[in-house]
Design an enzyme around this catalytic site. Sequence first.
Site, PDB file in Angstrom:
ATOM      1  N   LYS A  72       0.850  -1.198   0.000  1.00 59.05           N
ATOM      2  CA  LYS A  72       0.000   0.000   0.000  1.00 59.05           C
ATOM      3  C   LYS A  72       0.884   1.246   0.000  1.00 59.05           C
ATOM      4  O   LYS A  72       1.928   1.281   0.672  1.00 59.05           O
ATOM      5  CB  LYS A  72      -0.887  -0.030   1.254  1.00 59.05           C
ATOM      6  N   SER A 147      -9.681   1.570   3.098  1.00 52.85           N
ATOM      7  CA  SER A 147      -8.859   2.358   2.207  1.00 52.85           C
ATOM      8  C   SER A 147      -7.806   1.568   1.443  1.00 52.85           C
ATOM      9  O   SER A 147      -7.231   2.074   0.489  1.00 52.85           O
ATOM     10  CB  SER A 147      -8.165   3.459   3.011  1.00 52.85           C
ATOM     11  N   SER A 171      -9.665  -0.827   7.306  1.00 56.32           N
ATOM     12  CA  SER A 171      -9.174  -0.667   5.937  1.00 56.32           C
ATOM     13  C   SER A 171      -8.488  -1.873   5.327  1.00 56.32           C
ATOM     14  O   SER A 171      -8.161  -1.849   4.136  1.00 56.32           O
ATOM     15  CB  SER A 171      -8.223   0.520   5.853  1.00 56.32           C
TER      16      SER A 171
END
Length: 460
Positions: A72, A147, A171
């Site tokens: 990420k 997210s 997330s």
Amino acid sequence: MTYSIDRSAFAGGTSSASERCAESLSVIQRRADLGVFLHVDDEGARAAAAESDERFAAGLARPLEGLIVAVKDNISVTGQPLTCASRMLEGFQPLYNATVVERLSDAGAIVIGKTNMDEFAMGSSNETSAYGPVRHASDAERVPGGSSGGSAVAVAAGMCHVALGSDTGGSIRQPAAFCGVYGLKPTYGRVSRHGLVAFASSLDQIGIFSRSVADMQQVFEVIAGTDPMDSTSARDVPSLPEMPAQPRIAALPLKQLDGCAPEIITAYTSYLEKLASTGAVIEDVELPHSQLWIPTYFILATAEASSNLARFDGVRYGLRVDAEDGDITTASRTAGFGAEVQRRIMLGTFALSKGYGEAYYTKAQQARMLIRQSYDRVFETYDAFALPTTPTTAFRLGEKSDPVSMWLSDYFTVSANIAGIPALSVPFGRDDKGLPIGMQLQGPMFSDERLMTLAARLEG
Ligand code: GLN
């Protein structure tokens, strides 16, 4: 693509890390429409894969040799840009590896690239990225969750073996559920946060997306552990006894599932039946204070975010916009941050401000204690707590246009971050549109391995 299977093929010489890497790169290219990656390290990945093949041939393979991992874009990887999907950090090149990245590379893993996300990890749909949304792999009109949506789709679509994400209030677990993969938020402190861009430091954890429990277990073993670079890293991790053959599992009474889509309730009921069929003893337990989960989370998370993001001021870090009146900071922050990030900074600043701090931030800290205590009480009797990961399956892009309805979609996930406990989302069935459903297992502090063992018993 499952690492445990591929690894034995690499070791047996029937396929190679280089072939696997080339396949991943071609899927990434073919599915560029999904918006999954913000940066792909094509050359670096190929070179690392070639080294892995040499090591397999020489009998020198390390524990995660040839594992292809996507990271990420709020986790630092040297040689690759780090943007947090924000204009604020466009073009930023980090100077050191996050501890997790260092550990993965030392173990032979290959970092193939950086995944798209909600801006600064604020969101539940991946629509707040400054570089465009990530789309669901099986329906491009739907969101993958957020997210860490890029990491979830990367694993679901076969662009890598596993991916790293961060989970402040769900997330990792929510996008894992939407995309039909496993997602683990470890116990607070078990995985180093050094090199993770902070959103809400007392809630943030780095965790794993995978297609199998075995992959998750192998990666967890490598990335977990004390880190002198992270002062919140857990130093004395107790070794808990194995998950019993007949664990006691607490379940949410159906009346606490108000607001859940019918297919989620059906899946939950059959998940509990499946757990019972493996010998688990299931009992309904009403968890008190659940009405406090969402308000407590959003006050604490925004308060901490407003403080953590203060460093992006156009002077020390981040985008710099010169203003005519000389107020560089306001001009830079206005241009650099998107609407959701600005909203959270304002809310958090308000929650901490003189005159309101007592009413909001201090109250939320008190509520946090109550939530923790209610979990402690449950885990005096039970080995785990089973609940859905999300109230619905993947929704449409643009469907949740007001922030509050978006925030409510985190109902089942935020409490684990508030309490600091581990939580694992497990793929379990699909709805009538074919969209994946996720179920969640939570456990007491440091029971990460036990939760994975329990999930493995139900795999397949
Ligand atoms: N969806 C939650 C939020 O918007 C959680 C985000 C996260 O875990 N990073 O804050």
